[in-house]
Design a protein around this motif. Structure first.
Motif, PDB file in Angstrom:
ATOM      1  N   VAL A   1      56.855  35.141  38.507  1.00  0.00           N
ATOM      2  CA  VAL A   1      56.219  35.065  39.653  1.00  0.00           C
ATOM      3  C   VAL A   1      54.960  34.231  39.275  1.00  0.00           C
ATOM      4  O   VAL A   1      54.185  34.352  38.403  1.00  0.00           O
ATOM      5  CB  VAL A   1      55.831  36.429  40.233  1.00  0.00           C
ATOM      6  CG1 VAL A   1      54.883  36.344  41.411  1.00  0.00           C
ATOM      7  CG2 VAL A   1      56.898  37.238  40.487  1.00  0.00           C
ATOM      8  N   LYS A   2      54.877  33.256  40.077  1.00  0.00           N
ATOM      9  CA  LYS A   2      53.627  32.133  39.963  1.00  0.00           C
ATOM     10  C   LYS A   2      52.852  32.184  41.228  1.00  0.00           C
ATOM     11  O   LYS A   2      51.685  31.721  41.190  1.00  0.00           O
ATOM     12  CB  LYS A   2      54.036  30.752  39.604  1.00  0.00           C
ATOM     13  CG  LYS A   2      54.708  30.640  38.183  1.00  0.00           C
ATOM     14  CD  LYS A   2      55.280  29.344  37.862  1.00  0.00           C
ATOM     15  CE  LYS A   2      56.049  29.389  36.356  1.00  0.00           C
ATOM     16  NZ  LYS A   2      57.185  30.065  36.716  1.00  0.00           N
ATOM     17  N   VAL A   3      53.352  32.570  42.126  1.00  0.00           N
ATOM     18  CA  VAL A   3      52.692  32.606  43.689  1.00  0.00           C
ATOM     19  C   VAL A   3      52.862  33.633  44.583  1.00  0.00           C
ATOM     20  O   VAL A   3      54.073  34.417  44.520  1.00  0.00           O
ATOM     21  CB  VAL A   3      53.268  31.346  44.438  1.00  0.00           C
ATOM     22  CG1 VAL A   3      52.933  31.373  45.827  1.00  0.00           C
ATOM     23  CG2 VAL A   3      53.032  30.137  44.009  1.00  0.00           C
TER      24      VAL A   3
ATOM     25  N   ASP B   1      42.302  43.852  42.144  1.00  0.00           N
ATOM     26  CA  ASP B   1      41.716  43.686  40.762  1.00  0.00           C
ATOM     27  C   ASP B   1      42.219  43.045  39.729  1.00  0.00           C
ATOM     28  O   ASP B   1      41.889  42.139  38.956  1.00  0.00           O
ATOM     29  CB  ASP B   1      40.999  44.896  40.642  1.00  0.00           C
ATOM     30  CG  ASP B   1      39.832  44.906  39.593  1.00  0.00           C
ATOM     31  OD1 ASP B   1      38.981  43.891  39.752  1.00  0.00           O
ATOM     32  OD2 ASP B   1      39.653  45.399  38.559  1.00  0.00           O
ATOM     33  N   ALA B   2      43.344  43.438  39.859  1.00  0.00           N
ATOM     34  CA  ALA B   2      44.329  42.993  38.650  1.00  0.00           C
ATOM     35  C   ALA B   2      45.015  41.411  39.033  1.00  0.00           C
ATOM     36  O   ALA B   2      44.846  40.637  38.044  1.00  0.00           O
ATOM     37  CB  ALA B   2      45.810  43.889  38.534  1.00  0.00           C
ATOM     38  N   VAL B   3      45.106  40.963  40.283  1.00  0.00           N
ATOM     39  CA  VAL B   3      45.292  39.855  40.891  1.00  0.00           C
ATOM     40  C   VAL B   3      44.310  38.939  40.431  1.00  0.00           C
ATOM     41  O   VAL B   3      44.339  37.822  39.882  1.00  0.00           O
ATOM     42  CB  VAL B   3      45.528  39.751  42.425  1.00  0.00           C
ATOM     43  CG1 VAL B   3      45.334  38.326  42.816  1.00  0.00           C
ATOM     44  CG2 VAL B   3      46.589  40.525  42.651  1.00  0.00           C
ATOM     45  N   HIS B   4      42.759  39.393  40.704  1.00  0.00           N
ATOM     46  CA  HIS B   4      41.778  38.563  40.060  1.00  0.00           C
ATOM     47  C   HIS B   4      41.756  38.196  38.654  1.00  0.00           C
ATOM     48  O   HIS B   4      41.615  36.936  38.303  1.00  0.00           O
ATOM     49  CB  HIS B   4      40.434  39.234  40.235  1.00  0.00           C
ATOM     50  CG  HIS B   4      39.182  38.527  40.101  1.00  0.00           C
ATOM     51  ND1 HIS B   4      38.552  38.513  38.940  1.00  0.00           N
ATOM     52  CD2 HIS B   4      38.446  37.802  40.767  1.00  0.00           C
ATOM     53  CE1 HIS B   4      37.644  37.876  38.951  1.00  0.00           C
ATOM     54  NE2 HIS B   4      37.519  37.268  40.127  1.00  0.00           N
ATOM     55  N   LYS B   5      42.160  39.205  37.652  1.00  0.00           N
ATOM     56  CA  LYS B   5      42.261  38.956  36.533  1.00  0.00           C
ATOM     57  C   LYS B   5      43.594  37.978  36.014  1.00  0.00           C
ATOM     58  O   LYS B   5      43.567  36.984  35.422  1.00  0.00           O
ATOM     59  CB  LYS B   5      42.533  40.183  35.666  1.00  0.00           C
ATOM     60  CG  LYS B   5      41.359  41.147  35.609  1.00  0.00           C
ATOM     61  CD  LYS B   5      41.909  42.676  35.296  1.00  0.00           C
ATOM     62  CE  LYS B   5      40.675  43.483  35.289  1.00  0.00           C
ATOM     63  NZ  LYS B   5      41.037  44.972  35.040  1.00  0.00           N
TER      64      LYS B   5
ATOM     65  N   GLU C   1      44.691  35.791  38.166  1.00  0.00           N
ATOM     66  CA  GLU C   1      44.338  34.357  38.355  1.00  0.00           C
ATOM     67  C   GLU C   1      43.328  33.581  37.564  1.00  0.00           C
ATOM     68  O   GLU C   1      43.447  32.247  37.315  1.00  0.00           O
ATOM     69  CB  GLU C   1      43.701  34.303  39.794  1.00  0.00           C
ATOM     70  CG  GLU C   1      44.706  34.464  41.003  1.00  0.00           C
ATOM     71  CD  GLU C   1      43.954  33.978  42.352  1.00  0.00           C
ATOM     72  OE1 GLU C   1      44.509  33.007  42.727  1.00  0.00           O
ATOM     73  OE2 GLU C   1      43.285  34.355  42.991  1.00  0.00           O
ATOM     74  N   ASN C   2      42.310  34.464  37.012  1.00  0.00           N
ATOM     75  CA  ASN C   2      41.487  34.038  35.893  1.00  0.00           C
ATOM     76  C   ASN C   2      42.144  33.435  34.720  1.00  0.00           C
ATOM     77  O   ASN C   2      41.939  32.741  34.064  1.00  0.00           O
ATOM     78  CB  ASN C   2      40.334  35.021  35.704  1.00  0.00           C
ATOM     79  CG  ASN C   2      39.532  35.099  36.522  1.00  0.00           C
ATOM     80  OD1 ASN C   2      39.253  33.982  37.661  1.00  0.00           O
ATOM     81  ND2 ASN C   2      38.561  36.182  36.635  1.00  0.00           N
TER      82      ASN C   2
ATOM     83  N   LEU D   1      48.654  32.859  37.939  1.00  0.00           N
ATOM     84  CA  LEU D   1      48.958  33.287  39.015  1.00  0.00           C
ATOM     85  C   LEU D   1      48.017  32.451  40.228  1.00  0.00           C
ATOM     86  O   LEU D   1      47.085  32.113  39.850  1.00  0.00           O
ATOM     87  CB  LEU D   1      48.774  34.451  39.265  1.00  0.00           C
ATOM     88  CG  LEU D   1      49.015  35.159  40.711  1.00  0.00           C
ATOM     89  CD1 LEU D   1      50.555  35.201  41.079  1.00  0.00           C
ATOM     90  CD2 LEU D   1      48.491  36.655  40.884  1.00  0.00           C
ATOM     91  N   LYS D   2      48.822  32.011  41.342  1.00  0.00           N
ATOM     92  CA  LYS D   2      48.134  31.258  42.494  1.00  0.00           C
ATOM     93  C   LYS D   2      48.364  32.473  43.576  1.00  0.00           C
ATOM     94  O   LYS D   2      49.400  32.735  43.962  1.00  0.00           O
ATOM     95  CB  LYS D   2      48.526  30.142  42.634  1.00  0.00           C
ATOM     96  CG  LYS D   2      47.860  29.615  43.796  1.00  0.00           C
ATOM     97  CD  LYS D   2      46.330  29.297  43.600  1.00  0.00           C
ATOM     98  CE  LYS D   2      45.898  28.570  44.962  1.00  0.00           C
ATOM     99  NZ  LYS D   2      44.408  28.393  44.926  1.00  0.00           N
TER     100      LYS D   2
END
Length: 587
Positions: free
Chosen positions: A36-38, A52-56, A58-59, A63-64
């Motif tokens: 999964v990339k998007v 919060d895990a999405v933020h990490k 993306e950093n 992931l976008k």
């Protein structure tokens, strides 16, 4: 010790496991190992640990995440992503209204067999069943419209659930699945072990058996005996990637091809063997062909009511071969003579293989001549270049100026005109067919563009349906998604008005959109999206292409004739041969 997803990569050896992380971090790593990339989504209280895990993620750069303006937009965007790529689309929503806002998108995907993994936040485990703030039983609400669903009550189940979810969503007949994760499950630490794709076969999952050679031989015998065969191809052929196999079969036996709304793009509509779309707003020659054929080869199609018209008059003299991966569809609406329950591409390959081995044939010369006669006598309407702009003209210009574009649509007259006049390559036609979801087109286009940033993407919308999810212009603006939104603006709920004119003695109840219509150009520009207004034919000839070529997201508002109807049309309860409004070139 706390290790977050920044410590996880696909190349970690097994000796690094188990790893002490949160349920939310385990979810994101499980999505990562499924490529999964998007992700499309909208945050909220119950899903904040996951965000919060999405933020990490993306950093970390793998992931976008696209923040949509409404959860329904996120589900449609994931749908467009899946349809254009053949991969599983992923979207997130929080508990309560966030989850219920996803329901229309889930139902849309279910009706059109689109693989989605939908992740919802849920109130903490101790609060489930207490009518807590923003609690809804999204598991129960969505049971009729998903292939499968889970409520994760133990974070150690996350990797297994994600693995099963991707397997089920993409296997057999594709469809949406739902994973509901309570907030405290996302926050809880545990010893996480990865599960790689395909390592778990869900309990009770049954693979389709081997294709029976006797069925293949019987199908070939019917083809050989036929003098008026017709290939009737639906969305199952798209899902299966059976484009080459359909083309080969049609060319081998010289069989004309008609497609459903979901099947558009599976066969080149510029080919002499194509008769276009059939059904309620299909071409006259497709509907005549299905009425007079002596063999109907249904490929990944389900005999939908919008295709068949009055069911007992659909292909009334034809024997039927039905090829479909879903056994539940066989003999559901129409009794068949040969049933092949299989992946469509594999079944057609078997038939084509036997053709090349035995050089079997089928004499369709007279049949093709008759179909060509119908094509010449009953062509699609060609709008005269006079007076107000015809809506059909706009679609012809899109066809001329953007022949290779990915096209998404909303639902209504504009959708049917687009289906009639546009010619699409495989997976480049994306439209809500089974559920008929207004507001689908714009967010679906976002999903296509997110998946394929270098491709041209155009959404064809109506002035009524576009307002259902117009807020997604903000998403286009934020992420610079270079999508062209073309509004066929007749200031009506066009299809509703047409039915009211035809069947309700012109009582136009709640269908006139002219009062309260926004200035679409100013509205677009308020979101930071370029707006264009096309109201005269000379603008359509000159400025429309410049608008399509504009480098950036744009809304193109094209004002067209108000009273134009979409024809041909099969009235409800009538046979496909009893169309109204089709062109007779001799009249």
């Amino acid at each position: 010790m706390t290790l977050t997803s920044t410590s996880l990569s696909k190349d970690d050896s097994e000796k690094n496991y188990p790893i002490w992380i949160t349920g939310a971090e385990a979810l994101m790593d499980s999505l990562k190992v499924h490529d999964v990339k998007v992700i499309f989504g909208y945050p909220g209280g119950a899903i904040l640990p996951i965000y919060d895990a999405v933020h990490k993620a993306e950093n970390d750069g793998w992931l976008k995440h696209y923040m949509v303006r409404h959860e329904q937009g996120g589900s449609h965007a994931a749908d467009g992503y899946a349809r254009s790529t053949g991969e599983v689309g992923v979207c997130f929503g929080t508990s309560g209204p966030g989850a219920t806002n996803l329901v229309t998108g889930i139902a849309t995907a279910q009706m059109d067999s689109v693989p989605l993994v939908v992740v919802t936040g849920q109130v903490p485990r101790p609060a489930i069943g207490t009518d807590a703030f923003q609690e809804t039983d999204i598991f129960g609400i969505t049971l009729p419209i998903v292939k499968h669903s889970w409520v994760v009550r133990d974070p150690s189940d996350i990797a297994k659930v994600v693995s099963e979810a991707f397997f089920i969503a993409s296997s057999g007949r594709p469809g949406p699945v739902l994973i509901d994760i309570p907030k405290d499950v996302g926050q809880e630490f545990f010893n996480y072990e990865r599960i790689l794709p395909g390592k778990i076969i869900p309990k009770g999952f049954k693979r389709n058996g081997e294709i029976n050679d006797a069925d293949i031989n019987q199908a070939i015998e019917l083809i050989q005996e036929s003098s008026r065969p017709l290939l009737y191809v639906g969305g199952g052929a798209i899902s299966s990637g059976a484009h080459e196999e359909v083309e080969t079969l049609a060319n081998n036996y010289q069989i004309p091809v008609t497609t459903t709304l979901m099947g558009k793009g599976v066969f080149d509509e510029r080919d002499d063997l194509s008769v276009g779309m059939l059904g309620m707003h299909g071409t006259a020659y497709a509907n005549f062909a299905v009425t007079e054929c002596d063999l109907l080869i249904a490929v990944g199609a389900r005999f939908d009511d919008r295709v068949t018209g009055k069911l007992d008059t659909f292909a009334p003299s034809a024997k039927v071969i039905h090829i479909d991966i879903d056994p539940a569809e066989v003999n559901k609406n129409r009794r068949v003579d040969v049933a092949i329950v299989s992946d469509v591409a594999k079944a057609l390959s078997k038939i084509n293989e036997k053709y090349f081995n035995n050089k079997t044939s089928c004499n369709t010369k007279n049949w093709l001549e008759k179909i060509n006669f119908w094509k010449n006598k009953h062509p699609l309407f060609v709008p005269p270049e006079e007076g107000e702009i015809y809506p059909q003209e706009v679609l012809l210009k899109v066809r001329d100026f953007a022949p290779e574009a990915f096209i998404t649509t909303d639902v209504g007259q504009h959708q049917m005109w687009a289906a009639q006049y546009l010619r699409n390559a495989p997976r480049r036609w994306i439209s809500s067919a089974g559920l008929g979801t207004m507001g689908f087109g714009l967010p679906a286009a976002m999903g296509v563009k997110a998946a394929l940033p270098n491709e041209e993407v155009i959404c064809i919308a109506g002035d009524a349906s576009v307002l259902m999810n117009i807020q997604e212009l903000g998403t286009l603006s934020q992420y610079g998604l270079n999508i062209k939104l073309v509004i066929i603006n007749n200031r009506w709920q066009g299809m509703v008005r047409q039915w009211q004119e035809s069947f309700y003695e012109e009582r136009y109840s709640s269908s006139d959109m002219s009062c309260g219509e926004p200035d679409f150009v100013k509205l677009a520009e308020s979101f930071g999206v370029k707006g264009f207004l096309i109201s005269e034919r000379k603008q359509l000839l000159n400025e429309f292409k410049s608008a399509l070529d504009f480098d950036g997201p744009a809304l193109i508002n094209v004002r067209v004739r108000r009273g134009e109807n979409c024809y041909p049309m099969v009235p409800p309860g009538k046979s496909n041969a009893q169309m109204v409004g089709y062109v007779n070139s001799e009249s």
